[in-house]
Design a protein around this motif. Structure first.
Motif, PDB file in Angstrom:
ATOM      1  N   ILE A  24       0.880   1.488   9.634  1.00  0.00           N
ATOM      2  CA  ILE A  24       1.720   2.047   8.344  1.00  0.00           C
ATOM      3  C   ILE A  24       3.309   1.640   8.670  1.00  0.00           C
ATOM      4  O   ILE A  24       3.664   1.876   9.554  1.00  0.00           O
ATOM      5  N   THR A  25       3.697   1.163   7.714  1.00  0.00           N
ATOM      6  CA  THR A  25       5.168   0.779   7.869  1.00  0.00           C
ATOM      7  C   THR A  25       5.994   1.528   6.791  1.00  0.00           C
ATOM      8  O   THR A  25       5.541   2.036   5.748  1.00  0.00           O
ATOM      9  N   SER A  26       7.288   1.664   7.350  1.00  0.00           N
ATOM     10  CA  SER A  26       7.979   2.604   6.449  1.00  0.00           C
ATOM     11  C   SER A  26       8.494   2.626   5.102  1.00  0.00           C
ATOM     12  O   SER A  26       8.634   3.416   4.198  1.00  0.00           O
ATOM     13  N   GLY A  27       8.498   1.032   4.619  1.00  0.00           N
ATOM     14  CA  GLY A  27       8.789   0.769   3.274  1.00  0.00           C
ATOM     15  C   GLY A  27       7.639   0.940   2.313  1.00  0.00           C
ATOM     16  O   GLY A  27       7.811   0.529   1.259  1.00  0.00           O
ATOM     17  N   GLN A  28       6.383   0.831   2.755  1.00  0.00           N
ATOM     18  CA  GLN A  28       5.140   0.852   1.989  1.00  0.00           C
ATOM     19  C   GLN A  28       5.142   1.966   1.045  1.00  0.00           C
ATOM     20  O   GLN A  28       5.778   3.166   1.356  1.00  0.00           O
ATOM     21  N   ILE A  59       0.909  15.953   1.739  1.00  0.00           N
ATOM     22  CA  ILE A  59       1.170  14.394   1.740  1.00  0.00           C
ATOM     23  C   ILE A  59       0.825  13.585   0.571  1.00  0.00           C
ATOM     24  O   ILE A  59       1.241  12.818  -0.191  1.00  0.00           O
ATOM     25  N   LEU A  60      -0.482  13.847   0.108  1.00  0.00           N
ATOM     26  CA  LEU A  60      -1.265  13.349  -0.801  1.00  0.00           C
ATOM     27  C   LEU A  60      -0.541  13.424  -2.071  1.00  0.00           C
ATOM     28  O   LEU A  60      -0.363  12.883  -2.906  1.00  0.00           O
ATOM     29  N   GLN A  61      -0.064  14.576  -2.254  1.00  0.00           N
ATOM     30  CA  GLN A  61       0.781  14.986  -3.499  1.00  0.00           C
ATOM     31  C   GLN A  61       1.876  14.114  -3.706  1.00  0.00           C
ATOM     32  O   GLN A  61       2.424  13.887  -4.867  1.00  0.00           O
ATOM     33  N   ARG A  62       2.427  13.624  -2.671  1.00  0.00           N
ATOM     34  CA  ARG A  62       3.740  12.684  -2.700  1.00  0.00           C
ATOM     35  C   ARG A  62       3.359  11.206  -2.657  1.00  0.00           C
ATOM     36  O   ARG A  62       4.336  10.342  -2.907  1.00  0.00           O
ATOM     37  N   CYS A  63       1.733  11.099  -2.865  1.00  0.00           N
ATOM     38  CA  CYS A  63       1.712   9.459  -2.924  1.00  0.00           C
ATOM     39  C   CYS A  63       1.448   9.179  -4.206  1.00  0.00           C
ATOM     40  O   CYS A  63       0.307   8.881  -4.888  1.00  0.00           O
ATOM     41  N   ASP A  64       2.557   8.954  -4.954  1.00  0.00           N
ATOM     42  CA  ASP A  64       2.440   8.745  -6.531  1.00  0.00           C
ATOM     43  C   ASP A  64       2.938   7.526  -6.809  1.00  0.00           C
ATOM     44  O   ASP A  64       3.100   7.215  -8.209  1.00  0.00           O
ATOM     45  N   GLY A  65       2.939   6.457  -6.044  1.00  0.00           N
ATOM     46  CA  GLY A  65       3.048   5.122  -6.230  1.00  0.00           C
ATOM     47  C   GLY A  65       4.459   4.832  -6.504  1.00  0.00           C
ATOM     48  O   GLY A  65       4.841   3.520  -7.211  1.00  0.00           O
ATOM     49  N   GLN A  66       5.523   5.587  -6.249  1.00  0.00           N
ATOM     50  CA  GLN A  66       6.907   5.437  -6.645  1.00  0.00           C
ATOM     51  C   GLN A  66       7.398   5.506  -5.460  1.00  0.00           C
ATOM     52  O   GLN A  66       8.668   5.056  -5.202  1.00  0.00           O
ATOM     53  N   ILE A 104       8.680   9.757   1.419  1.00  0.00           N
ATOM     54  CA  ILE A 104       7.776  10.822   1.774  1.00  0.00           C
ATOM     55  C   ILE A 104       7.926  11.808   3.048  1.00  0.00           C
ATOM     56  O   ILE A 104       8.213  12.954   2.851  1.00  0.00           O
ATOM     57  N   VAL A 105       8.460  10.913   3.809  1.00  0.00           N
ATOM     58  CA  VAL A 105       8.608  11.760   5.010  1.00  0.00           C
ATOM     59  C   VAL A 105       9.982  12.703   4.925  1.00  0.00           C
ATOM     60  O   VAL A 105       9.962  13.793   5.201  1.00  0.00           O
ATOM     61  N   ALA A 106      10.823  12.151   4.309  1.00  0.00           N
ATOM     62  CA  ALA A 106      12.151  12.582   3.860  1.00  0.00           C
ATOM     63  C   ALA A 106      11.914  13.949   3.011  1.00  0.00           C
ATOM     64  O   ALA A 106      12.254  15.108   3.095  1.00  0.00           O
ATOM     65  N   LYS A 107      11.023  13.749   2.035  1.00  0.00           N
ATOM     66  CA  LYS A 107      10.982  14.727   1.107  1.00  0.00           C
ATOM     67  C   LYS A 107      10.103  15.776   1.788  1.00  0.00           C
ATOM     68  O   LYS A 107      10.372  16.927   1.647  1.00  0.00           O
ATOM     69  N   ILE A 129      -6.078   6.080  -0.284  1.00  0.00           N
ATOM     70  CA  ILE A 129      -4.888   5.594  -0.937  1.00  0.00           C
ATOM     71  C   ILE A 129      -4.964   3.958  -0.658  1.00  0.00           C
ATOM     72  O   ILE A 129      -5.856   3.391   0.091  1.00  0.00           O
ATOM     73  N   SER A 130      -4.412   3.449  -1.663  1.00  0.00           N
ATOM     74  CA  SER A 130      -4.102   2.067  -1.206  1.00  0.00           C
ATOM     75  C   SER A 130      -2.435   1.997  -1.336  1.00  0.00           C
ATOM     76  O   SER A 130      -1.582   2.693  -1.552  1.00  0.00           O
ATOM     77  N   LEU A 131      -1.854   0.807  -0.500  1.00  0.00           N
ATOM     78  CA  LEU A 131      -0.753   0.692  -0.068  1.00  0.00           C
ATOM     79  C   LEU A 131      -0.085  -0.626  -0.707  1.00  0.00           C
ATOM     80  O   LEU A 131      -0.781  -1.521  -0.636  1.00  0.00           O
ATOM     81  N   SER A 132       1.244  -0.384  -1.247  1.00  0.00           N
ATOM     82  CA  SER A 132       1.787  -1.759  -1.917  1.00  0.00           C
ATOM     83  C   SER A 132       3.351  -1.850  -1.158  1.00  0.00           C
ATOM     84  O   SER A 132       3.811  -1.094  -0.565  1.00  0.00           O
TER      85      SER A 132
END
Ligand code: SF4
Ligand code: SF4
Lengths: 96, 390
Positions: A9-13, A50-57, A63-66, A93-96
């Motif tokens: 996992i990288t921070s910008g994903q 965590i998953l609640q913050r995986c909103d595709g944005q 996410i960590v900061a929030k 999840i999928s990562l972009s």
């Protein structure tokens, strides 16, 4: 656990809940669940946060900061990365 | 279409005293079906049970079940596309917060209906891939079948549904498992469930034609593993072995009255879709009782709940929590006693009946099966097979 190497996992994903999966709160079970074709996983509180913050944005870093702001803490990077890595392996999840 | 896939995926707390909610609601909207599968899960006497709940009846069922905590909803049949209120029911289920699954053969699914189902919030389609023709042996090379599946598969893709294919495996198609997997790859499936026939209903009538030999099964698993290695994540393949070849039974329906609530077309509430075959009082109907009283209070749903009903060898068995004694329908069909251990278990005194069926299956030819031809599910056969004794 599977023998495949963990997903890096990288921070910008930017993670999103995978297509066909749905995150929702179930009051009858008093828990967040992840629903997918013909199945369900009950989530523990931190996974749900965590998953609640995986909103595709939101990027992994954000996410960590929030989360750190919401829970008035620091040093969550490692935990978030390792959870997201598992979530990715599980195809939640999928990562972009 | 009924699916053995419904048997996994949801777990509950085994230590809870009051049963949890019926997390899984299976709405068998109709027993009508354009196909004639020789392994059909619908009751053999389906043609004698042609009543169907109306739209209001299904909506009330969905609402009550959701209020109790149901979260997965499967629309199956028969062929659920034959109900022209399917879109309405999916829409209501979605509005209530269900995750909605449609289990279909794809017959009747066109662009217009796919769009309407999508607009109503359908989450997932499981497309079953089966012998849609009476020329069962040719079905893999039957272009009409393939064209239909191909068309439906692209509808599924176009509407962004995850693509889950289900193919029921038996003696007559198991040797072509490579072709089935190739077809799934060609159709762009993400998940392929290779579900060996489970022996209920029509599959029991046709068991000697359908149960594969051990050699066939081993070969099929080997081929499946090769494909898994070759394609990895591109296609997830689930291979379900027929439980006759196991020595412990499956934890049927994850426990009686534990997570699964099936509603038959006429509104009868069942702990599993074949439970109506069991002797004893009739199961309650949603037209006469509330779902809450059916789930928690009815005799039918409490009959084999937990472990109190068990006899030996299950009663004192240290493994009783693993499988809860297996399947009540299988115990009844094979031993005549619905409270016996599932005879798949090698601790069951009746394991011999399973071994005999297996022995008969070891020939690779189906022609030795003898006098009884393969019987295809259809209303005429249903009436003939269930003719009341004079
Ligand atoms: S005939 Fe086949 S497709 Fe129709 S309900 Fe039975 S198993 Fe499903
Ligand atoms: S004896 Fe009964 S409980 Fe024990 S393993 Fe066999 S079926 Fe399960």
């Amino acid at each position: 656990m599977s023998e495949t190497t963990p997903v890096e996992i990288t921070s910008g994903q930017i993670p999103t809940i995978a297509n066909g999966y749905r995150l929702q709160f179930e009051s009858a079970q008093d828990t967040w669940v992840l629903l997918y074709p013909e199945g369900m996983v009950k989530l523990n509180p931190s996974a749900a946060e965590i998953l609640q913050r995986c909103d595709g944005q939101t990027s992994v870093d954000d996410i960590v900061a929030k989360l750190e702001t919401a829970f008035e803490t620091t040093g969550l990077t490692k935990d978030v990365h390792s959870f997201l890595s598992i979530a990715c392996e599980q195809h939640w999840i999928s990562l972009s | 279409m009924s699916s053995p896939m419904l048997q996994h995926g949801l777990a509950t707390d085994p230590k809870a005293t009051r049963p949890g909610p019926p997390l899984w609601l299976l709405a068998e909207l109709t027993y009508r079906c354009p196909l004639h599968c020789a392994f059909c899960f619908n009751p053999v006497d389906f043609a004698r049970q042609s009543d169907e709940l109306d739209t209001e009846g299904w909506i009330s069922t969905l609402q009550q079940a959701r209020a109790l905590g149901s979260v997965q909803c499967g629309f199956s049949g028969g062929e659920p596309m034959l109900r022209n209120d399917l879109e309405t029911l999916v829409g209501e289920a979605n509005r209530l917060g269900f995750y909605t699954n449609l289990l279909t053969t794809g017959v009747g699914l066109n662009e217009k209906r796919a769009r309407a189902l999508k607009d109503n919030g359908l989450d997932h389609i499981q497309l079953s891939f089966q012998d849609s023709t009476r020329e069962m042996n040719d079905f893999l090379s039957n272009t009409r079948t393939f064209d239909l599946k191909n068309k439906v598969a692209s509808l599924i893709k176009d509407h962004d549904w995850p693509m889950v294919l289900n193919c029921v495996i038996h003696k007559m198609n198991i040797d072509h498992i490579d072709k089935i997997i190739e077809m799934a790859l060609e159709l762009g499936a993400e998940t392929l469930e290779l579900a060996n026939t489970q022996y209920y209903s029509w599959a029991v009538v046709n068991r000697d034609h359908l149960l594969p030999s051990k050699a066939q099964l081993d070969k099929a698993e080997e081929v499946t593993n090769e494909y898994r290695e070759r394609y990895g994540d591109r296609l997830r393949i689930i291979f379900v072995v027929p439980d006759y070849y196991e020595n412990r039974p499956k934890k049927c329906m994850n426990g009686w009255g534990n997570v699964f609530l099936t509603i038959a077309p006429d509104g009868t509430a069942l702990p599993c879709h074949t439970a109506r075959m069991l002797p004893g009082a009739a199961f309650p109907k949603v037209t006469e009782h509330s779902i809450e009283s059916i789930w928690y209070g009815s005799e039918g749903f409490n009959r084999y709940r937990g472990k109190d009903w068990m006899k030996e060898p299950c009663r004192s068995c240290p493994e009783a929590d693993n499988d809860l004694g297996g399947c009540r329908c299988q115990a009844f069909m094979l031993t005549g006693d619905p409270a016996a251990a599932d005879p798949v278990c090698d601790k069951s005194p009746d394991r011999g009946v399973v071994d005999t069926a297996i022995e008969q299956a070891q020939s690779t030819q189906t022609s030795i099966v003898g006098d009884q031809p393969l019987i295809f599910r259809d209303p005429k056969e249903s009436l003939r097979l269930t003719e009341p004794a004079e």
